[in-house]
Design an enzyme around this catalytic site. Structure first.
Site, PDB file in Angstrom:
ATOM      1  N   CYS A 136     -46.144  34.065 -10.766  1.00  0.00           N
ATOM      2  CA  CYS A 136     -47.514  33.554 -10.731  1.00  0.00           C
ATOM      3  C   CYS A 136     -47.550  32.237  -9.954  1.00  0.00           C
ATOM      4  O   CYS A 136     -46.524  31.599  -9.754  1.00  0.00           O
ATOM      5  CB  CYS A 136     -48.039  33.363 -12.157  1.00  0.00           C
ATOM      6  SG  CYS A 136     -47.051  32.265 -13.156  1.00  0.00           S
ATOM      7  N   PRO A 137     -48.730  31.822  -9.496  1.00  0.00           N
ATOM      8  CA  PRO A 137     -48.804  30.579  -8.724  1.00  0.00           C
ATOM      9  C   PRO A 137     -48.646  29.346  -9.598  1.00  0.00           C
ATOM     10  O   PRO A 137     -48.859  29.417 -10.813  1.00  0.00           O
ATOM     11  CB  PRO A 137     -50.212  30.631  -8.109  1.00  0.00           C
ATOM     12  CG  PRO A 137     -50.995  31.529  -8.979  1.00  0.00           C
ATOM     13  CD  PRO A 137     -50.035  32.491  -9.620  1.00  0.00           C
ATOM     14  N   HIS A 188     -34.686  28.416  -2.195  1.00  0.00           N
ATOM     15  CA  HIS A 188     -36.011  28.865  -1.733  1.00  0.00           C
ATOM     16  C   HIS A 188     -35.900  29.801  -0.512  1.00  0.00           C
ATOM     17  O   HIS A 188     -36.494  29.543   0.537  1.00  0.00           O
ATOM     18  CB  HIS A 188     -36.906  27.661  -1.411  1.00  0.00           C
ATOM     19  CG  HIS A 188     -38.365  27.958  -1.603  1.00  0.00           C
ATOM     20  ND1 HIS A 188     -39.244  27.080  -2.169  1.00  0.00           N
ATOM     21  CD2 HIS A 188     -39.105  29.053  -1.294  1.00  0.00           C
ATOM     22  CE1 HIS A 188     -40.451  27.605  -2.198  1.00  0.00           C
ATOM     23  NE2 HIS A 188     -40.402  28.807  -1.678  1.00  0.00           N
ATOM     24  N   THR A 218     -38.711  32.907  -9.185  1.00  0.00           N
ATOM     25  CA  THR A 218     -38.738  32.952  -7.713  1.00  0.00           C
ATOM     26  C   THR A 218     -40.136  32.571  -7.222  1.00  0.00           C
ATOM     27  O   THR A 218     -40.505  32.914  -6.102  1.00  0.00           O
ATOM     28  CB  THR A 218     -38.353  34.349  -7.184  1.00  0.00           C
ATOM     29  OG1 THR A 218     -39.169  35.341  -7.830  1.00  0.00           O
ATOM     30  CG2 THR A 218     -36.895  34.666  -7.418  1.00  0.00           C
ATOM     31  N   SER A 219     -40.900  31.851  -8.072  1.00  0.00           N
ATOM     32  CA  SER A 219     -42.277  31.516  -7.651  1.00  0.00           C
ATOM     33  C   SER A 219     -42.414  30.050  -7.240  1.00  0.00           C
ATOM     34  O   SER A 219     -42.461  29.752  -6.051  1.00  0.00           O
ATOM     35  CB  SER A 219     -43.263  31.886  -8.748  1.00  0.00           C
ATOM     36  OG  SER A 219     -43.457  33.281  -8.740  1.00  0.00           O
ATOM     37  N   ARG A 220     -42.491  29.159  -8.198  1.00  0.00           N
ATOM     38  CA  ARG A 220     -42.542  27.732  -7.889  1.00  0.00           C
ATOM     39  C   ARG A 220     -41.811  26.981  -8.990  1.00  0.00           C
ATOM     40  O   ARG A 220     -41.960  27.287 -10.181  1.00  0.00           O
ATOM     41  CB  ARG A 220     -43.989  27.216  -7.805  1.00  0.00           C
ATOM     42  CG  ARG A 220     -44.723  27.584  -6.508  1.00  0.00           C
ATOM     43  CD  ARG A 220     -44.154  26.870  -5.277  1.00  0.00           C
ATOM     44  NE  ARG A 220     -44.865  27.214  -4.048  1.00  0.00           N
ATOM     45  CZ  ARG A 220     -44.558  28.237  -3.241  1.00  0.00           C
ATOM     46  NH1 ARG A 220     -43.546  29.031  -3.529  1.00  0.00           N
ATOM     47  NH2 ARG A 220     -45.253  28.450  -2.140  1.00  0.00           N
TER      48      ARG A 220
HETATM   49  P1  NAI Z   1     -50.831  36.803  -5.911  1.00  0.00           P
HETATM   50  O1  NAI Z   1     -51.954  35.843  -5.692  1.00  0.00           O
HETATM   51  O2  NAI Z   1     -50.913  38.156  -5.305  1.00  0.00           O
HETATM   52  O3  NAI Z   1     -50.596  37.003  -7.494  1.00  0.00           O
HETATM   53  C1  NAI Z   1     -50.499  35.958  -8.412  1.00  0.00           C
HETATM   54  C2  NAI Z   1     -50.864  36.528  -9.773  1.00  0.00           C
HETATM   55  O4  NAI Z   1     -50.613  35.515 -10.749  1.00  0.00           O
HETATM   56  C3  NAI Z   1     -52.335  36.934  -9.898  1.00  0.00           C
HETATM   57  O5  NAI Z   1     -52.460  38.252 -10.387  1.00  0.00           O
HETATM   58  C4  NAI Z   1     -52.893  35.914 -10.883  1.00  0.00           C
HETATM   59  O6  NAI Z   1     -53.933  36.452 -11.695  1.00  0.00           O
HETATM   60  C5  NAI Z   1     -51.641  35.617 -11.704  1.00  0.00           C
HETATM   61  N1  NAI Z   1     -51.762  34.423 -12.522  1.00  0.00           N
HETATM   62  C6  NAI Z   1     -52.530  33.329 -12.336  1.00  0.00           C
HETATM   63  N2  NAI Z   1     -52.381  32.479 -13.362  1.00  0.00           N
HETATM   64  C7  NAI Z   1     -51.485  33.042 -14.219  1.00  0.00           C
HETATM   65  C8  NAI Z   1     -50.937  32.659 -15.462  1.00  0.00           C
HETATM   66  N3  NAI Z   1     -51.290  31.512 -16.087  1.00  0.00           N
HETATM   67  N4  NAI Z   1     -50.049  33.487 -16.058  1.00  0.00           N
HETATM   68  C9  NAI Z   1     -49.709  34.659 -15.490  1.00  0.00           C
HETATM   69  N5  NAI Z   1     -50.213  35.085 -14.314  1.00  0.00           N
HETATM   70  C10 NAI Z   1     -51.091  34.280 -13.679  1.00  0.00           C
HETATM   71  O7  NAI Z   1     -49.522  36.044  -5.439  1.00  0.00           O
HETATM   72  P2  NAI Z   1     -48.121  36.662  -4.977  1.00  0.00           P
HETATM   73  O8  NAI Z   1     -48.185  36.962  -3.525  1.00  0.00           O
HETATM   74  O9  NAI Z   1     -47.717  37.733  -5.916  1.00  0.00           O
HETATM   75  O10 NAI Z   1     -47.162  35.393  -5.150  1.00  0.00           O
HETATM   76  C11 NAI Z   1     -46.906  34.826  -6.424  1.00  0.00           C
HETATM   77  C12 NAI Z   1     -46.258  33.475  -6.212  1.00  0.00           C
HETATM   78  O11 NAI Z   1     -44.965  33.637  -5.650  1.00  0.00           O
HETATM   79  C13 NAI Z   1     -46.971  32.555  -5.204  1.00  0.00           C
HETATM   80  O12 NAI Z   1     -48.026  31.832  -5.813  1.00  0.00           O
HETATM   81  C14 NAI Z   1     -45.869  31.642  -4.742  1.00  0.00           C
HETATM   82  O13 NAI Z   1     -45.867  30.478  -5.541  1.00  0.00           O
HETATM   83  C15 NAI Z   1     -44.607  32.442  -5.000  1.00  0.00           C
HETATM   84  N6  NAI Z   1     -43.886  32.759  -3.774  1.00  0.00           N
HETATM   85  C16 NAI Z   1     -42.570  32.376  -3.676  1.00  0.00           C
HETATM   86  C17 NAI Z   1     -41.851  32.642  -2.524  1.00  0.00           C
HETATM   87  C18 NAI Z   1     -40.404  32.270  -2.375  1.00  0.00           C
HETATM   88  O14 NAI Z   1     -39.877  32.286  -1.251  1.00  0.00           O
HETATM   89  N7  NAI Z   1     -39.690  31.962  -3.438  1.00  0.00           N
HETATM   90  C19 NAI Z   1     -42.487  33.319  -1.384  1.00  0.00           C
HETATM   91  C20 NAI Z   1     -43.851  33.745  -1.634  1.00  0.00           C
HETATM   92  C21 NAI Z   1     -44.523  33.450  -2.782  1.00  0.00           C
END
Ligand code: NAI
Length: 332
Positions: free
Chosen positions: A204-205, A294, A231-233
């Site tokens: 999640c973000p 990262h 693997t998110s933040r």
């Molecule tokens: P996305 O926007 O498609 O999905 C994020 C999901 O998290 C949404 O369904 C949203 O409703 C949910 N969410 C929001 N608040 C939440 C909470 N409190 N608890 C649980 N779920 C919640 O984003 P995507 O593309 O799936 O990416 C997710 C995260 O991965 C990004 O925000 C970014 O931080 C991270 N990321 C990390 C990378 C890396 O190289 N390690 C690369 C790309 C993204």
């Protein structure tokens, strides 16, 4: 347009240069991270292009605006390091790359889990020293385990599909459930996910609401000995609490590609320096912790999409067309 591109590594230059051949825009590639002391390097440019560990607070955005720049192109999905209110105040429009290979991040997540569980990183080194013992490498079958996915967006859904293929029972938590994910597992509340999962993965973000989503209290609600994967933040996990969890055995393993204080450390070669971050140093001492720097996004497909989407946004801005990947502050 002339674009000041901060935090660039050779691979960024390679993919952005290739994508820019279709457009008449020129990049100025800068190795420096963008912050208050380096923003001056953007003078004379029409747009700024930045990445995950650049500082885009109010003072930097004000300076960006003062030098006549109206576009900030983030070459990533998460914009947690951008003060969107300040960007709006100073008239700097912000675009990002909302979708780029969810497979890249989901597959790296699996790589971390399999490596940590089966000790492949240790086996690699042991075999190279002619030590063919497998003592200490005991792992567990993923098949039949309960896997908790927190956040069922593009990456979370991809991961849920993959672990379903391993034969895991998939539990999911997301404040905004979606129908596509419902086919991949069962939505439950966060407490139940933590209590029942053998592995918990964060997809999640990072927002003010999700900062330290996994803190001491939530760690205590996890199944004893479960594995946590981030693997998110980095800011999603209270690292000091995770260290206490590892010391007590409450947390059975921790795999991470992101770390809350990664800025200035991850992506850099610090091999000739003394590590100044004691928390990161402590984390690296655990036998059941695996850290990558990262790199989950780092596939050819992802970099191509990031470069192309970034250039399309810059081109649309230069033509005064609609910015489909614009991010704006949500009213509080
Ligand atoms: P996305 O926007 O498609 O999905 C994020 C999901 O998290 C949404 O369904 C949203 O409703 C949910 N969410 C929001 N608040 C939440 C909470 N409190 N608890 C649980 N779920 C919640 O984003 P995507 O593309 O799936 O990416 C997710 C995260 O991965 C990004 O925000 C970014 O931080 C991270 N990321 C990390 C990378 C890396 O190289 N390690 C690369 C790309 C993204």
């Amino acid at each position: 347009m002339k674009i000041a591109c901060f935090s660039t590594k050779p691979y960024d230059e390679q993919f952005l240069s290739a994508a820019s051949e279709k457009f008449e825009h020129e990049f100025v590639f800068l190795e420096h991270r963008l912050d208050a002391s380096t923003v001056v390097l953007a003078e004379g440019c029409d747009a700024v292009c930045a990445f995950v560990n650049d500082t885009l607070d109010a003072s930097v955005l004000q300076r960006v605006s003062e030098v006549g720049i109206g576009l900030l192109a983030m070459r990533c999905a998460g914009v947690n390091n951008v003060d969107l209110d300040a960007a709006a105040k100073f008239g700097v429009r912000v675009v990002r790359v909302p979708r780029y290979s969810p497979y890249a991040v989901a597959e790296h997540t699996i790589g971390l889990i399999l490596t940590l569980n089966r000790k492949i990183h240790k086996a690699y080194n042991r075999v190279r020293e002619n030590n063919f013992s497998i003592d200490g490498f005991l792992g567990f079958d993923l098949h039949g385990r309960t896997f908790g996915v927190i956040g069922t967006g593009a990456i979370g859904r991809t991961l849920a599909g993959i672990v379903g293929g391993f034969g895991c029972r998939v539990l999911m938590y997301d404040p905004y459930p979606n129908d596509e994910a419902k086919k991949l597992g069962e939505y439950v509340d966060l407490d139940r996910l933590l209590a029942e999962s053998d592995l918990v993965s964060l997809q999640c973000p990072l927002t003010p609401d999700t900062y330290h989503l996994i803190d001491a209290e939530r760690l205590s609600k996890m199944k004893r000995g479960a594995m946590l994967v981030n693997t998110s933040r980095g800011g999603l996990v209270d690292t000091s609490a995770a260290i206490e969890g590892l010391k007590s055995g409450q947390l059975g393993g921790f795999a991470l590609d992101v770390y809350e204080e990664e800025s200035g450390v991850f992506f850099e070669d610090l091999s000739q320096q003394v590590m100044q971050d004691d928390v990161l140093s402590r984390l690296m001492t655990f036998p059941n912790v695996l850290i990558t720097s990262h790199q989950a996004f780092f596939t050819r497909e992802a970099l191509e999409t990031i470069a192309e989407t970034t250039l399309q946004s810059i081109d649309a801005f230069s033509r005064d067309e609609e910015l489909v990947n614009e991010v704006v502050a949500t009213p509080s």
